[in-house]
Design a protein around this motif. Structure first.
Motif: not given
Ligand code: N01
Length: 554
Positions: A230-249
């Protein structure tokens, strides 16, 4: 930057030995170039057969081609800046979006100036007296380098089964892994598709939409879980931007590099009702996370059966024709023991009037005739187009195609006649200064690729930095280290259900004559990462580091 390159790079014609040559400009080659050139200051060139960056994704443009990893994890994480400035549009990235992303990274890091496109390497020979790798390209160019790094991918050599009669087929045929860039027009055509792996499962619903008729030739029925793209929501995109370190971890600490942890519970620890509720929720969420709800799915056959039965029941529920449903749900291997596909309307496609399913396990393909496919029973299927979704000569195929010769003229093909042997998937004894990114014996295809690629590339970079700091120019693993690691690769594989599927490409079983050896390291990416880090911290036991020109020095 154009997505395809016709012009030669600036350094063409310069034949001085490079510090390193990298073969391949996909995820691995691009990052390796950046690390060696921009971090170590080495003189590096990348040789790439395609006309643009992308590697596997440069060639895989078949209908429905999309990555099964979620987009926010299917990307580099080494730079928070690059991670944050790219915005994915959908939950799973399509092939064109992945190429746009890799072109963006290439532009951002100014990589293309050191990539020689449209240049296929045809031979690599170790010149011991000079301490150099000497490469020949399809154009007859000769290049040399101190270090050779293969970044050729694991699934980039098409496996086209040798079915008699193909050369006389009067229609068109294509392999999904070398799809025409301009696309294929299926409208009004009778299409036959051979293969129902991850690729075939993606292609069927898309081809079915356009073709007059689609016949799917199924040899092995397969599980699949809805992708729920599905298309990503703007909320999810913002979450991704804010959570680089956690996603990497998270991606760096999981077994297979995905952005979710595997639940630490056994299938047997929950009641049947709970199990059903958990699997229903997972089915609705979709994606590869389905198998991550329990820790023992790939370890315990009785646990696996419960998931397998759940998926089989779903298949029967989705496919209206009982004969087709029975054929699609007649799956002969544990769930996830072959790479588990995810799909967007695969089983539903068989409810269309224009989609037929043929069981070529029961009635094998005998030959291709000028007008279609004939089965052993004599049944004929008239076709205008044949699509081979028949997979790849995985892991070793792309390396064998380079015709590598090591010390004393030893061919890699001979060294691996009984199956690939490496230390850590990174080096082969007898082939000094050669590194294989995501080579056999590394987690590679059992992992979300960019995660294992970053680890390999960084390890190789640190290793070459270490070598340089010691004033050395030659590194080669030992036969002993390789044998020990090979035993470990087989040991951990045998703890799982993975080697129990006789027709799996993990074992090389899809290519006639290929030795049956379980190729990837199944002990998990996190454990592998730690092991490699320990090897480096201890001063690289298992590798011999020396001065470059051994013969000259002796
Ligand atoms: O190839 P496969 P694939 N007659 O080898 C059948 C990755 N991938 O391209 O199972 C009839 O899995 C064969 O039958 P059988 C992913 O890692 C990633 O689909 O051997 N059939 C099987 O059905 C995946 O695992 C993404 O009996 C013949 C099919 O062809 C890997 O690529 C997306 C046959 C081949 O299945 C390979 O997948 C897609 C014959 N002679 C793929 N020969 C991402 O998301 C073969 N078959 C990144």
């Amino acid at each position: 930057m154009p997505l395809d390159h016709a012009a030669p790079p600036q350094n063409i014609g310069d034949t001085k030995p490079r510090d390193a040559i990298i073969i391949g400009a996909g995820f691995s080659g691009l990052y390796q170039l950046h690390c060696l050139r921009d971090r170590l200051g080495m003189r590096v060139e990348v040789l790439e057969a395609g006309g643009g960056v992308g590697g596997t994704w440069y060639w895989n443009r078949y209908p429905g081609a999309r990555c099964d990893s979620e987009s926010h994890s299917y990307c580099y994480t080494f730079s928070a800046e690059i991670f944050r400035e790219w915005e994915w549009t959908e939950r799973y990235p399509g092939h064109a979006e992945i190429r746009r992303y890799l072109n963006h990274v290439s532009d951002r890091l100014d990589l293309a100036r050191d990539i020689r496109f449209n240049t296929r390497v045809t031979a690599c020979r170790w010149d011991e007296p000079a301490g150099l790798w000497r490469l020949t390209t399809q154009h007859g160019e000769e290049l040399s380098a101190r270090f050779l790094i293969t970044a050729v991918g694991c699934l980039s050599t098409a496996n086209i089964p040798k079915i008699p009669g193909l050369e006389a087929f009067r229609g068109d045929w294509y392999h999904t892994g070398t799809w025409p860039h301009e696309g294929v027009a299926f409208a009004g055509k009778r299409v036959g598709q051979i293969g129902t792996g991850s690729t075939g499962i993606q292609a069927v619903p898309v081809i079915a939409e356009e073709a007059a008729h689609l016949t799917v030739f199924q040899r092995t029925a397969n599980y699949s879980v809805p992708a729920r793209n599905q298309p990503l929501t703007s909320e999810f995109k913002a979450w991704v931007r804010d959570n680089w370190a956690e996603i990497r971890r998270v991606t760096q600490s999981t077994v297979n590099g995905h952005p979710f942890m595997i639940e630490d519970r056994s299938v047997h620890a929950v009641s049947d009702e709970e199990l059903h509720a958990i699997l229903e929720r997972a089915w609705e969420r979709g994606g590869l996370q389905f198998r991550a709800n329990f820790r023992d799915v790939l370890l315990d056959e009785t646990a696996n059966v419960k998931l397998a039965d759940f998926v089989r029941a779903k298949i029967r529920g989705m496919v209206q024709d009982p004969a087709k449903a029975a054929m699609l749900a007649d799956i002969d291997h544990p769930y996830g023991a072959k790479r588990p596909p995810i799909d967007s309307g695969y089983f539903e496609a068989f409810n269309r009037d224009n989609v037929a399913l043929v069981d070529v396990r029961a009635d094998p393909i005998e030959c291709i005739t000028p007008t279609g496919i004939r089965l052993r029973s004599g049944a004929e299927h008239a076709l205008d187009v044949i699509v081979f979704a028949t997979g790849f000569d995985a892991m070793t195929g792309p390396l064998m195609a380079l015709n590598i010769e090591g010390e004393g003229g030893q061919r890699l093909a001979d060294a691996w006649a009984a199956g690939p042997q490496t230390y850590l998937g990174l080096q082969v004894a007898g082939f000094p200064n050669l590194f294989t990114v995501t080579g056999p014996g590394s987690p590679s295809v059992l992992c979300n690729m960019p995660v294992c690629i970053e680890q390999h590339v960084e390890w190789i970079t640190d290793c070459l930095g270490h070598l340089r700091a010691l004033g050395l120019e030659r590194i080669e693993t030992t036969a002993e280290a390789m044998a020990d690691w090979g035993a470990e690769v087989q040991r951990v594989a045998n703890l799982t259900l993975l080697p129990k599927v006789p027709h799996s490409w993990y074992l090389g079983a899809n290519v006639p004559g290929k030795p049956r050896v379980f190729m990837p390291y199944a002990g998990g990416m996190a454990r592998y990462r730690q092991h490699c880090a320990e090897v480096a911290a201890k001063g690289y036991p298992g590798f011999i580091m020396e001065h470059g020109q051994r013969a000259a020095a002796e």
